[in-house]
Design a protein around this motif. Structure first.
Motif, mmCIF file in Angstrom:
data_model
loop_
_atom_site.group_PDB
_atom_site.id
_atom_site.type_symbol
_atom_site.label_atom_id
_atom_site.label_comp_id
_atom_site.label_asym_id
_atom_site.label_seq_id
_atom_site.Cartn_x
_atom_site.Cartn_y
_atom_site.Cartn_z
ATOM 1 N N ILE A 4 -82.748 -31.319 -31.348
ATOM 2 C CA ILE A 4 -82.611 -32.550 -30.569
ATOM 3 C C ILE A 4 -83.796 -33.467 -30.818
ATOM 4 O O ILE A 4 -83.644 -34.688 -31.012
ATOM 5 N N PHE A 5 -84.994 -32.893 -30.827
ATOM 6 C CA PHE A 5 -86.214 -33.673 -31.072
ATOM 7 C C PHE A 5 -86.166 -34.322 -32.451
ATOM 8 O O PHE A 5 -86.500 -35.500 -32.624
ATOM 9 N N GLY A 6 -85.706 -33.570 -33.443
ATOM 10 C CA GLY A 6 -85.619 -34.116 -34.799
ATOM 11 C C GLY A 6 -84.619 -35.245 -34.913
ATOM 12 O O GLY A 6 -84.869 -36.260 -35.587
ATOM 13 N N LEU A 7 -83.463 -35.094 -34.231
ATOM 14 C CA LEU A 7 -82.457 -36.161 -34.258
ATOM 15 C C LEU A 7 -82.983 -37.428 -33.601
ATOM 16 O O LEU A 7 -82.743 -38.548 -34.083
ATOM 17 N N ILE A 8 -83.695 -37.266 -32.489
ATOM 18 C CA ILE A 8 -84.257 -38.435 -31.801
ATOM 19 C C ILE A 8 -85.254 -39.156 -32.701
ATOM 20 O O ILE A 8 -85.231 -40.394 -32.820
ATOM 21 N N ILE A 9 -86.135 -38.403 -33.358
ATOM 22 C CA ILE A 9 -87.112 -39.018 -34.261
ATOM 23 C C ILE A 9 -86.407 -39.772 -35.382
ATOM 24 O O ILE A 9 -86.770 -40.908 -35.730
ATOM 25 N N THR A 10 -85.370 -39.154 -35.965
ATOM 26 C CA THR A 10 -84.647 -39.784 -37.069
ATOM 27 C C THR A 10 -84.031 -41.116 -36.643
ATOM 28 O O THR A 10 -84.197 -42.142 -37.322
ATOM 29 N N VAL A 11 -83.331 -41.117 -35.520
ATOM 30 C CA VAL A 11 -82.666 -42.337 -35.040
ATOM 31 C C VAL A 11 -83.689 -43.413 -34.688
ATOM 32 O O VAL A 11 -83.538 -44.586 -35.070
ATOM 33 N N PHE A 215 -76.609 -42.020 -44.093
ATOM 34 C CA PHE A 215 -77.394 -41.609 -42.922
ATOM 35 C C PHE A 215 -76.862 -40.298 -42.336
ATOM 36 O O PHE A 215 -77.621 -39.376 -42.038
ATOM 37 N N LEU A 216 -75.545 -40.207 -42.169
ATOM 38 C CA LEU A 216 -74.952 -38.991 -41.611
ATOM 39 C C LEU A 216 -75.136 -37.799 -42.545
ATOM 40 O O LEU A 216 -75.375 -36.669 -42.096
ATOM 41 N N ALA A 217 -75.042 -38.054 -43.854
ATOM 42 C CA ALA A 217 -75.159 -36.959 -44.829
ATOM 43 C C ALA A 217 -76.550 -36.345 -44.829
ATOM 44 O O ALA A 217 -76.707 -35.119 -44.724
ATOM 45 N N TYR A 218 -77.571 -37.210 -44.936
ATOM 46 C CA TYR A 218 -78.944 -36.712 -45.114
ATOM 47 C C TYR A 218 -79.746 -36.647 -43.823
ATOM 48 O O TYR A 218 -80.783 -35.973 -43.782
ATOM 49 N N GLY A 219 -79.257 -37.319 -42.779
ATOM 50 C CA GLY A 219 -79.996 -37.319 -41.525
ATOM 51 C C GLY A 219 -79.416 -36.413 -40.464
ATOM 52 O O GLY A 219 -80.107 -36.061 -39.509
ATOM 53 N N VAL A 220 -78.137 -36.021 -40.607
ATOM 54 C CA VAL A 220 -77.503 -35.217 -39.563
ATOM 55 C C VAL A 220 -76.813 -33.973 -40.145
ATOM 56 O O VAL A 220 -77.248 -32.844 -39.910
ATOM 57 N N VAL A 221 -75.740 -34.170 -40.909
ATOM 58 C CA VAL A 221 -74.914 -33.037 -41.328
ATOM 59 C C VAL A 221 -75.665 -32.121 -42.308
ATOM 60 O O VAL A 221 -75.584 -30.890 -42.199
ATOM 61 N N GLY A 222 -76.377 -32.704 -43.267
ATOM 62 C CA GLY A 222 -77.143 -31.888 -44.215
ATOM 63 C C GLY A 222 -78.163 -30.993 -43.531
ATOM 64 O O GLY A 222 -78.203 -29.778 -43.777
ATOM 65 N N PRO A 223 -79.018 -31.551 -42.634
ATOM 66 C CA PRO A 223 -79.950 -30.686 -41.894
ATOM 67 C C PRO A 223 -79.251 -29.641 -41.041
ATOM 68 O O PRO A 223 -79.743 -28.521 -40.896
ATOM 69 N N PHE A 224 -78.079 -29.995 -40.471
ATOM 70 C CA PHE A 224 -77.322 -29.014 -39.691
ATOM 71 C C PHE A 224 -76.896 -27.846 -40.580
ATOM 72 O O PHE A 224 -76.986 -26.680 -40.175
ATOM 73 N N ALA A 225 -76.410 -28.148 -41.783
ATOM 74 C CA ALA A 225 -75.981 -27.091 -42.708
ATOM 75 C C ALA A 225 -77.146 -26.174 -43.054
ATOM 76 O O ALA A 225 -77.000 -24.941 -43.100
ATOM 77 N N LYS A 226 -78.320 -26.764 -43.286
ATOM 78 C CA LYS A 226 -79.515 -25.963 -43.597
ATOM 79 C C LYS A 226 -79.911 -25.084 -42.411
ATOM 80 O O LYS A 226 -80.249 -23.904 -42.573
ATOM 81 N N LYS A 227 -79.867 -25.651 -41.208
ATOM 82 C CA LYS A 227 -80.239 -24.885 -40.009
ATOM 83 C C LYS A 227 -79.265 -23.734 -39.777
ATOM 84 O O LYS A 227 -79.675 -22.616 -39.427
ATOM 85 N N VAL A 228 -77.976 -24.000 -39.965
ATOM 86 C CA VAL A 228 -76.969 -22.946 -39.796
ATOM 87 C C VAL A 228 -77.237 -21.800 -40.775
ATOM 88 O O VAL A 228 -77.185 -20.622 -40.406
ATOM 89 N N LYS A 229 -77.529 -22.146 -42.023
ATOM 90 C CA LYS A 229 -77.808 -21.115 -43.026
ATOM 91 C C LYS A 229 -79.020 -20.277 -42.623
ATOM 92 O O LYS A 229 -78.989 -19.043 -42.705
ATOM 93 N N ASP A 230 -80.090 -20.932 -42.174
ATOM 94 C CA ASP A 230 -81.293 -20.204 -41.758
ATOM 95 C C ASP A 230 -80.998 -19.265 -40.592
ATOM 96 O O ASP A 230 -81.484 -18.131 -40.559
ATOM 97 N N ILE A 231 -80.201 -19.744 -39.642
ATOM 98 C CA ILE A 231 -79.869 -18.930 -38.468
ATOM 99 C C ILE A 231 -79.056 -17.711 -38.876
ATOM 100 O O ILE A 231 -79.326 -16.583 -38.452
#
Length: 288
Positions: A4-11, A215-231
Motif C-alpha cells: 500500500i505504501f509503495g502504491l501511494i508513493i508511485t501515484v 503506468f499499470l504495467a510497470y507501476g502496479v501489475v508488474g510489481p504485483f506479479a513479482k511480489k506474488v512470486k516472492d511470496i
C-alpha cells in the motif's frame, strides 16, 4: 503494508510531478474512465481467455496475498517441526499405529493439534504420501526421495501459475494502451474540422491510453506479479522443509537430527531458533 505504501508513493510522485510541471488534470480525468474501460476490460478479457478457472481463482487469492503476506508464519514452522517429530517418533516405535494417523489425518490425535497445517491439503498430502511409501518398504530409498521431489516440483510449479498470469497481463498492458490511444486518434481524425484547442484536448485524451497502459504495467501489475512470486517461493520453503525432514529420516538419522536439518532449511525471516524448537518439543512431550 509495504504494498500500500509503495502504491501511494508511485501515484503521488507520478501525478505530483505532472502537476508541478504545469500539467492539467482535467484532460486525464475526462479521458480516464473511457481509456480505463478499454484497457482494463481488454486486459481482463485476455486474462480469462488465456487461463482456466483454477488459475483464475488462484490469481485472485494471489492478489489478496500481496497485501496480507505469506501464509506461513514463524509459529507455523515451529508447529510443523513438532508435528513431524511426533510422527517420526511414532513411526520408529510403532509403524502400524502411525498408519492410522496418515490414512485419516482429520481424525488423528496428532494432526488435529495443528489445525492450520491440517487445513492445507498440499502439506498433508506430502506428509501422508511420503510416510505411506516409507511404511510400504520401498526397496530403494532413493526411489521414495525421487517421488517426493517430483511432488514438490509439481507443487512449486502450480503455486506460480498466478504470478505468471499476472506477469503476462503486465506484458500486455502497454500494447493495450497503444490500442486505446489509436482508437483515440481515429476519433480525433474524424473531427479534423474542429478548432485546434478542441483537437489538442482530443489528442491529449488519446495519449492518456498509452500512459495508462504503461503506468499499470510497470507501476502496479508488474510489481504485483513479482511480489506474488516472492511470496509463493517463500511459502514453498514450508513444503520443502517437510521434504528435508523426511529425506533425513530415510537416511536413518535420529529424529532430533532430522528436525534440526529441516529447521535450518526454513527462511531466515521465519526460522525458529534451536531453543524455541527444543522447548516446543519438550512442552509437547509433557502435554502427551
Amino acid at each position: 503494508m509495504n504494498t500500500i505504501f509503495g502504491l501511494i508513493i508511485t501515484v503521488v510522485m507520478v501525478f505530483g510531478g505532472y502537476l508541478l510541471a504545469g500539467g492539467k488534470m482535467g484532460i486525464i480525468t475526462h479521458a480516464l474512465p473511457f481509456e480505463g474501460m478499454m484497457i482494463g476490460g481488454a486486459a481482463l478479457g485476455a486474462f480469462f481467455a488465456g487461463n482456466d478457472m483454477n488459475t483464475v481463482k488462484h490469481t485472485m487469492g494471489d492478489v489478496t496475498a500481496v497485501f496480507t503476506g505469506a501464509k506461513w508464519k514463524k509459529t507455523d514452522y515451529q508447529d510443523l517441526l513438532c508435528l513431524m517429530h511426533e510422527l517420526l517418533n511414532l513411526m520408529k516405535q510403532n509403524p502400524v499405529e502411525v498408519e492410522s494417523h496418515i490414512e485419516a489425518p482429520g481424525e488423528s490425535s496428532i494432526f488435529t493439534k495443528y489445525p492450520k497445517i491440517l487445513k492445507d491439503h498440499s502439506a498433508i498430502e506430502l506428509v501422508c504420501d511420503t510416510i505411506r511409501s516409507m511404511i510400504m518398504n520401498f526397496d530403494n530409498v532413493h526411489q521414495v526421495e525421487e517421488l517426493m521431489q517430483k511432488q514438490l516440483d509439481q507443487l512449486a510449479e502450480d503455486k506460480l501459475h498466478g504470478s505468471h498470469a499476472l506477469q503476462n497481463m503486465a506484458d500486455a498492458l502497454p500494447a493495450l494502451g497503444i490500442v486505446a490511444a489509436v482508437l483515440g486518434v481515429i476519433k480525433t481524425m474524424a473531427s479534423i474540422d474542429k478548432p485546434p484547442e478542441i483537437l489538442g484536448g482530443m489528442i491529449g485524451g488519446a495519449l492518456v491510453g498509452t500512459f495508462l497502459g504503461v503506468f499499470l504495467a510497470y507501476g502496479v501489475v508488474g510489481p504485483f506479479a513479482k511480489k506474488v512470486k516472492d511470496i509463493r517461493v517463500e511459502e514453498h520453503a514450508f513444503y520443502a522443509m517437510i521434504g528435508e525432514i523426511l529425506v533425513s529420516n530415510l537416511h536413518l538419522n535420529p529424529v532430533n537430527i532430522c528436525v534440526e536439518v529441516a529447521r535450518r532449511h526454513a527462511p531466515s525471516r521465519v526460522r525458529p531458533t534451536y531453543d524455541e524448537v527444543d522447548q516446543a518439543i519438550r512442552n509437547m512431550k509433557r502435554a502427551a
